[in-house]
Write a protein that holds these residues in place. Structure first.
Motif, mmCIF file in Angstrom:
data_model
loop_
_atom_site.group_PDB
_atom_site.id
_atom_site.type_symbol
_atom_site.label_atom_id
_atom_site.label_comp_id
_atom_site.label_asym_id
_atom_site.label_seq_id
_atom_site.Cartn_x
_atom_site.Cartn_y
_atom_site.Cartn_z
ATOM 1 N N PHE A 203 0.773 -1.327 0.082
ATOM 2 C CA PHE A 203 -0.072 -0.109 0.255
ATOM 3 C C PHE A 203 0.878 1.339 0.207
ATOM 4 O O PHE A 203 0.578 2.245 -0.948
ATOM 5 N N GLU A 204 1.762 1.240 0.883
ATOM 6 C CA GLU A 204 2.689 2.360 1.188
ATOM 7 C C GLU A 204 3.393 2.795 -0.415
ATOM 8 O O GLU A 204 3.639 3.854 -0.756
ATOM 9 N N ARG A 205 3.913 1.671 -0.840
ATOM 10 C CA ARG A 205 4.824 1.827 -2.272
ATOM 11 C C ARG A 205 3.668 2.310 -3.324
ATOM 12 O O ARG A 205 4.161 3.066 -4.183
ATOM 13 N N SER A 206 2.552 1.819 -3.331
ATOM 14 C CA SER A 206 1.597 2.230 -4.341
ATOM 15 C C SER A 206 1.202 3.850 -4.315
ATOM 16 O O SER A 206 1.231 4.474 -5.193
ATOM 17 N N VAL A 207 1.076 4.057 -2.901
ATOM 18 C CA VAL A 207 0.719 5.781 -2.715
ATOM 19 C C VAL A 207 1.997 6.485 -3.028
ATOM 20 O O VAL A 207 1.903 7.436 -3.826
ATOM 21 N N ASN A 208 3.114 5.962 -2.480
ATOM 22 C CA ASN A 208 4.360 6.685 -2.844
ATOM 23 C C ASN A 208 4.628 6.845 -4.337
ATOM 24 O O ASN A 208 5.351 7.857 -4.858
ATOM 25 N N SER A 209 4.438 5.886 -5.072
ATOM 26 C CA SER A 209 4.598 5.896 -6.511
ATOM 27 C C SER A 209 3.695 6.594 -7.308
ATOM 28 O O SER A 209 4.149 7.298 -8.494
ATOM 29 N N SER A 210 2.584 7.020 -6.874
ATOM 30 C CA SER A 210 1.462 7.750 -7.583
ATOM 31 C C SER A 210 1.315 8.964 -7.108
ATOM 32 O O SER A 210 0.487 10.012 -7.635
ATOM 33 N N GLN A 211 1.888 9.429 -5.771
ATOM 34 C CA GLN A 211 1.341 10.705 -5.424
ATOM 35 C C GLN A 211 2.023 12.030 -6.070
ATOM 36 O O GLN A 211 1.080 12.888 -6.010
ATOM 37 N N ASP A 212 2.918 11.917 -6.568
ATOM 38 C CA ASP A 212 3.317 13.079 -7.629
ATOM 39 C C ASP A 212 2.376 13.313 -8.678
ATOM 40 O O ASP A 212 1.859 14.436 -8.953
ATOM 41 N N GLU A 213 1.981 12.044 -9.207
ATOM 42 C CA GLU A 213 0.848 12.280 -10.399
ATOM 43 C C GLU A 213 -0.338 12.705 -10.010
ATOM 44 O O GLU A 213 -0.911 13.561 -10.387
#
Length: 120
Positions: A97-107
């Motif tokens: 979950f954390e990786r998913s959020v971190n990878s998409s937060q900039d977009e």
């Protein structure tokens, strides 16, 4: 007596007044931004035997107690915490979950900003 005369403040005031956002505009922009994170989380969520964890992912856009518009991705399966943080027996999905959020937060922030600027 001499003075300085400045022109253009009427135009600036008009532009600033036209930039006001309604609550609906803010919620639409937040929804578009949270969709990006939702899609990243959904695509990285382990399926498991029942598939409940992937099916029970929800997104929510609401106004909080401080009158701020907030967006949430909610993992609805009761065992999500065991997958996210691991157990003594299982650690292979830790941090999905954390990786998913971190990878998409900039977009997501980019989409949110564009939505807010477009409305204004």
């Amino acid at each position: 007596m001499s003075g300085i005369e400045l022109d253009g403040f009427e135009e600036l005031e008009s532009i600033l007044q036209d930039m006001t956002l309604t609550e609906t505009d803010e919620k639409k922009a937040m929804k578009a931004g949270i969709d990006v994170i939702y899609n990243a989380v959904e695509s990285n969520t382990p399926v498991g035997e029942s598939g409940d964890m992937k099916r029970k992912i929800k997104e929510k856009v609401s106004k909080d107690d401080l009158s701020l518009i907030t967006g949430q991705v909610i993992m609805g399966a009761w065992y999500t915490g065991f997958e996210e943080f691991g157990t003594s027996q299982q650690k292979h999905h830790v941090g999905f979950f954390e990786r998913s959020v971190n990878s998409s937060q900039d977009e997501a922030l980019e989409v949110l900003a564009k939505g807010l600027l477009k409305q204004g």
